[in-house]
Design a protein around this motif. Sequence first.
Motif, PDB file in Angstrom:
ATOM      1  N   SER A 149       8.326   3.092   2.643  1.00 34.86           N
ATOM      2  CA  SER A 149       6.982   3.169   2.064  1.00 34.86           C
ATOM      3  C   SER A 149       6.893   4.209   0.957  1.00 34.86           C
ATOM      4  O   SER A 149       5.898   4.271   0.232  1.00 34.86           O
ATOM      5  CB  SER A 149       5.946   3.486   3.148  1.00 34.86           C
ATOM      6  OG  SER A 149       6.256   4.714   3.783  1.00 34.86           O
ATOM      7  N   LEU A 150       7.937   5.044   0.814  1.00 35.60           N
ATOM      8  CA  LEU A 150       7.964   5.994  -0.299  1.00 35.60           C
ATOM      9  C   LEU A 150       8.512   5.352  -1.579  1.00 35.60           C
ATOM     10  O   LEU A 150       8.540   5.986  -2.633  1.00 35.60           O
ATOM     11  CB  LEU A 150       8.786   7.232   0.073  1.00 35.60           C
ATOM     12  CG  LEU A 150       8.133   8.149   1.114  1.00 35.60           C
ATOM     13  CD1 LEU A 150       9.068   9.300   1.479  1.00 35.60           C
ATOM     14  CD2 LEU A 150       6.798   8.683   0.606  1.00 35.60           C
ATOM     15  N   ILE A 151       8.947   4.097  -1.479  1.00 36.90           N
ATOM     16  CA  ILE A 151       9.285   3.326  -2.683  1.00 36.90           C
ATOM     17  C   ILE A 151       8.032   2.574  -3.135  1.00 36.90           C
ATOM     18  O   ILE A 151       7.545   2.750  -4.245  1.00 36.90           O
ATOM     19  CB  ILE A 151      10.450   2.348  -2.413  1.00 36.90           C
ATOM     20  CG1 ILE A 151      11.730   3.132  -2.121  1.00 36.90           C
ATOM     21  CG2 ILE A 151      10.665   1.433  -3.630  1.00 36.90           C
ATOM     22  CD1 ILE A 151      12.941   2.272  -1.879  1.00 36.90           C
ATOM     23  N   ILE A 152       7.528   1.709  -2.247  1.00 37.77           N
ATOM     24  CA  ILE A 152       6.243   1.038  -2.448  1.00 37.77           C
ATOM     25  C   ILE A 152       5.441   1.276  -1.168  1.00 37.77           C
ATOM     26  O   ILE A 152       5.958   1.031  -0.068  1.00 37.77           O
ATOM     27  CB  ILE A 152       6.418  -0.474  -2.700  1.00 37.77           C
ATOM     28  CG1 ILE A 152       7.279  -0.717  -3.950  1.00 37.77           C
ATOM     29  CG2 ILE A 152       5.057  -1.159  -2.853  1.00 37.77           C
ATOM     30  CD1 ILE A 152       6.684  -0.245  -5.259  1.00 37.77           C
ATOM     31  N   PRO A 153       4.206   1.741  -1.246  1.00 37.56           N
ATOM     32  CA  PRO A 153       3.466   2.157  -0.058  1.00 37.56           C
ATOM     33  C   PRO A 153       3.400   1.143   1.075  1.00 37.56           C
ATOM     34  O   PRO A 153       3.330   1.524   2.233  1.00 37.56           O
ATOM     35  CB  PRO A 153       2.069   2.463  -0.607  1.00 37.56           C
ATOM     36  CG  PRO A 153       2.313   2.889  -2.011  1.00 37.56           C
ATOM     37  CD  PRO A 153       3.442   2.023  -2.478  1.00 37.56           C
ATOM     38  N   PHE A 154       3.418  -0.168   0.750  1.00 38.29           N
ATOM     39  CA  PHE A 154       3.309  -1.157   1.831  1.00 38.29           C
ATOM     40  C   PHE A 154       4.662  -1.760   2.219  1.00 38.29           C
ATOM     41  O   PHE A 154       4.734  -2.814   2.829  1.00 38.29           O
ATOM     42  CB  PHE A 154       2.297  -2.262   1.482  1.00 38.29           C
ATOM     43  CG  PHE A 154       2.390  -2.786   0.078  1.00 38.29           C
ATOM     44  CD1 PHE A 154       3.293  -3.777  -0.266  1.00 38.29           C
ATOM     45  CD2 PHE A 154       1.560  -2.277  -0.913  1.00 38.29           C
ATOM     46  CE1 PHE A 154       3.366  -4.267  -1.555  1.00 38.29           C
ATOM     47  CE2 PHE A 154       1.624  -2.759  -2.212  1.00 38.29           C
ATOM     48  CZ  PHE A 154       2.528  -3.758  -2.531  1.00 38.29           C
ATOM     49  N   MET A 155       5.747  -1.080   1.847  1.00 34.50           N
ATOM     50  CA  MET A 155       7.077  -1.522   2.283  1.00 34.50           C
ATOM     51  C   MET A 155       7.380  -0.992   3.679  1.00 34.50           C
ATOM     52  O   MET A 155       7.053   0.141   4.013  1.00 34.50           O
ATOM     53  CB  MET A 155       8.163  -1.024   1.324  1.00 34.50           C
ATOM     54  CG  MET A 155       8.345  -1.872   0.088  1.00 34.50           C
ATOM     55  SD  MET A 155       9.802  -1.368  -0.862  1.00 34.50           S
ATOM     56  CE  MET A 155      11.102  -2.086   0.138  1.00 34.50           C
ATOM     57  N   SER A 156       8.026  -1.841   4.481  1.00 36.06           N
ATOM     58  CA  SER A 156       8.472  -1.462   5.823  1.00 36.06           C
ATOM     59  C   SER A 156       9.985  -1.594   5.888  1.00 36.06           C
ATOM     60  O   SER A 156      10.592  -2.252   5.022  1.00 36.06           O
ATOM     61  CB  SER A 156       7.827  -2.371   6.881  1.00 36.06           C
ATOM     62  OG  SER A 156       6.418  -2.265   6.833  1.00 36.06           O
ATOM     63  N   PRO A 157      10.617  -0.998   6.885  1.00 39.36           N
ATOM     64  CA  PRO A 157      12.073  -1.161   7.026  1.00 39.36           C
ATOM     65  C   PRO A 157      12.449  -2.644   7.071  1.00 39.36           C
ATOM     66  O   PRO A 157      11.810  -3.444   7.749  1.00 39.36           O
ATOM     67  CB  PRO A 157      12.381  -0.471   8.357  1.00 39.36           C
ATOM     68  CG  PRO A 157      11.319   0.567   8.475  1.00 39.36           C
ATOM     69  CD  PRO A 157      10.082  -0.057   7.907  1.00 39.36           C
ATOM     70  N   GLY A 158      13.454  -3.006   6.294  1.00 41.89           N
ATOM     71  CA  GLY A 158      13.904  -4.387   6.243  1.00 41.89           C
ATOM     72  C   GLY A 158      13.280  -5.198   5.132  1.00 41.89           C
ATOM     73  O   GLY A 158      13.801  -6.253   4.746  1.00 41.89           O
ATOM     74  N   ASP A 159      12.152  -4.755   4.564  1.00 41.71           N
ATOM     75  CA  ASP A 159      11.509  -5.486   3.467  1.00 41.71           C
ATOM     76  C   ASP A 159      12.359  -5.397   2.197  1.00 41.71           C
ATOM     77  O   ASP A 159      13.077  -4.417   1.984  1.00 41.71           O
ATOM     78  CB  ASP A 159      10.124  -4.913   3.177  1.00 41.71           C
ATOM     79  CG  ASP A 159       9.127  -5.226   4.276  1.00 41.71           C
ATOM     80  OD1 ASP A 159       9.508  -5.955   5.216  1.00 41.71           O
ATOM     81  OD2 ASP A 159       7.984  -4.730   4.204  1.00 41.71           O
ATOM     82  N   LYS A 160      12.227  -6.428   1.374  1.00 44.56           N
ATOM     83  CA  LYS A 160      12.986  -6.479   0.126  1.00 44.56           C
ATOM     84  C   LYS A 160      12.037  -6.627  -1.063  1.00 44.56           C
ATOM     85  O   LYS A 160      10.931  -7.151  -0.941  1.00 44.56           O
ATOM     86  CB  LYS A 160      13.968  -7.657   0.131  1.00 44.56           C
ATOM     87  CG  LYS A 160      14.944  -7.664   1.316  1.00 44.56           C
ATOM     88  CD  LYS A 160      15.879  -6.482   1.280  1.00 44.56           C
ATOM     89  CE  LYS A 160      16.855  -6.520   2.461  1.00 44.56           C
ATOM     90  NZ  LYS A 160      17.694  -5.297   2.534  1.00 44.56           N
ATOM     91  N   ILE A 161      12.524  -6.176  -2.203  1.00 41.73           N
ATOM     92  CA  ILE A 161      11.798  -6.356  -3.457  1.00 41.73           C
ATOM     93  C   ILE A 161      12.281  -7.647  -4.108  1.00 41.73           C
ATOM     94  O   ILE A 161      13.494  -7.868  -4.252  1.00 41.73           O
ATOM     95  CB  ILE A 161      12.034  -5.181  -4.428  1.00 41.73           C
ATOM     96  CG1 ILE A 161      11.410  -3.897  -3.883  1.00 41.73           C
ATOM     97  CG2 ILE A 161      11.492  -5.499  -5.818  1.00 41.73           C
ATOM     98  CD1 ILE A 161       9.922  -3.801  -4.044  1.00 41.73           C
ATOM     99  N   ALA A 162      11.364  -8.524  -4.498  1.00 41.51           N
ATOM    100  CA  ALA A 162      11.708  -9.766  -5.199  1.00 41.51           C
ATOM    101  C   ALA A 162      11.155  -9.697  -6.620  1.00 41.51           C
ATOM    102  O   ALA A 162       9.993  -9.327  -6.832  1.00 41.51           O
ATOM    103  CB  ALA A 162      11.138 -10.967  -4.465  1.00 41.51           C
ATOM    104  N   VAL A 163      11.993 -10.045  -7.576  1.00 38.98           N
ATOM    105  CA  VAL A 163      11.611  -9.991  -8.991  1.00 38.98           C
ATOM    106  C   VAL A 163      11.731 -11.388  -9.597  1.00 38.98           C
ATOM    107  O   VAL A 163      12.749 -12.068  -9.426  1.00 38.98           O
ATOM    108  CB  VAL A 163      12.510  -9.010  -9.768  1.00 38.98           C
ATOM    109  CG1 VAL A 163      12.173  -9.046 -11.254  1.00 38.98           C
ATOM    110  CG2 VAL A 163      12.357  -7.600  -9.228  1.00 38.98           C
TER     111      VAL A 163
END
Length: 679
Positions: A149-163
């Motif tokens: 969540s310190l990358i994106i506030p609503f990120m959780s462990p295991g979540d990925k960024i999609a572009v």
Amino acid sequence: MKGCGNNLKNKRLAISGAILVIVVIIAVIVFTVLAKNNGSAEKKVVNNFTEALQKQKYDAIAPLVVSDKANDEKNSEDIVKRYKNVFDSLEVTETKITNVDVKKDEEDKKYHFSYTAKYKTFLGWTEEFKYKGSFVDDNDEVKIAWQPSLIIPFMSPGDKIAVDNTSAKRGEIVDVNGEKLAFNKQQKQAGLYPDQLKLGKGQKENLKSIAALFDVDEKILTAQLKQEWVQGDSFVPIKIVPLSFKVPDAINGVTMKEVRARYYPYSEAASHLIGYVGEVSAEDIKKEPTFKPGDLIGKSGLEYTFNKRLKGENGGSITVVNDVTDKADNVQMKKAVNGENIHLTINADIQAKAYEELKDTVGSYTAMDPKTGGLTALVSVPAYDPNKMTAGITDKDYAKYESDKNLPFLARYTARYAPGSTFKTITAGIGLDAKKIDPLKKRAITGLKWQKDKSWGDYFVTRVSDVPQVDMTDALVYSDNIYFAQEALSMGQDTMENGLKKLPFGTDFKLPLDMADAQLSNKGINSDILLADTSYGQGELLITPIQQLAMYSTFARDGKLIYPHLEVTKNAPKETEIFTKETAEKVKNALYETVNRPEGTAHGLQTAGKHIAAKTGTAEIKEKQDTKGDENSFVLAMDTTDASYISITMVEKSNVNLKGKKIVDVTKPILGFYYDNLK
């Protein structure tokens, strides 16, 4: 007893001293504990952390954080790698962090931090995100308890960024009738596939075969493979090829993908005007950091000038994807905005016809609709193939263009020349308006050369036809230099200069073309010889074909000069009165005679039933008097009935490049095209 009293006193003093020491020690301990827990250490860690993020120095984060066991990132090195991967994929170029705060929670008695951040990604600036976090004690060191969540506030462990990238469609360039001059066409993009180059004969032999197949220098292919962004499975572009192109089975390391690539259907006929697109260079990226390798931008012509309007704005989305539910939450989203279509006043049919007639010469054809000022043709020869330039021109072909002494990259309709005898029309107009030229008065002229007096030394004005009695119409029909030189000297420098100052010398027409202003003289018309030479279009005059058209438009438009433009517009044309209607009519009638009298220099343009007015001109460039120099030839032509066109044909070194023809011979078929197809 006395001794016992002293001992007791000493004991009491010792006990008091010990107590004092203990109190001091306790005070130090308490002070230390309090100091340790006043938040200063936490503030320092957070400040260093946010400063590292803002400066994008992710390696500096490593000693400041500790990862929770539940995270995929098990250690600080993993965290650093995650930041780099995420922010590189988002193409973050700038980070702004504000409102950094550290506070002690009254309930758990622990310090927590918060801050606000936003990022400039490939989609522009994100919204502001609010971050929160806590601290841990790691071997008596205060560190940040790191979470995704310190990358994106609503990120959780295991979540990925999609572009997702959405490219804007480049706008089209079309002519006055909507005919496409530049558009995106389905084609094939050939590219290197680094991992596959090692198969078969091996990388060295494969590259050699690929270089030969695509006519590309092997060194260029090798250099492309060494670019920083290239990975084993990257697509490294080589060139655009037709859809039917196939790679032999024996060659490994080439892959194809269908793309919509820029296409120029009129090729050489419009190359100088339209230009071409190409991949951004390192220098382009340095000038504009938003560009990235592989981007296409205009490199020349209108593709370059109108690049911002044509390219539009790319869009896309950045989302956080939940690893369990596959639900995607938006981080940033931007809709692609396609490029603008550019509508030109050019008529593609005239453009193509003019190129066809002139392609074996060295020169230009420039035409305008004198009713509107819209430029209808801008042709320059020799030319180059813009499709080759966009697809990936070979070194051999490019070197051939560059070494060509006839300069195929030069747009001659924007180059300045002495206009030659076409400029006699201007001298006639100035003299008529000033009542200094009587159009019916005959001048007696003897021989083919003349000078004012002996003060001219060995300088003479010369003419082609030995006609003993010449009036203004005769002088235009025969293109008599001596007549106009004598008339200019008779009207005087002041009258001539005052008339010339009405014309757009030193005026910027604000066209989307690279063109220097027209020049009347270097330092004024300061001698009789220069005045005489200027009267018949030589001297120090330097005027582009486009500027000539504007000046000569006065005779097609009842004495009003119209300013040329290149884009279709609903605005009224800009005009200014130069000559009276009566003067313009007299000059135009004389030019009609120049076509229709058998002795006229433009008689070769005569066409049954067509009302054409014209004036030829030759500017001779020679080292000294009485020697033969190279000749640049011009022909000004216009319709006398409805002002449907006015044009200038120009051929450099016409004594060589016309190959025995006359300039009217290459102009007549173009004018015929107007009457057969457009009127």
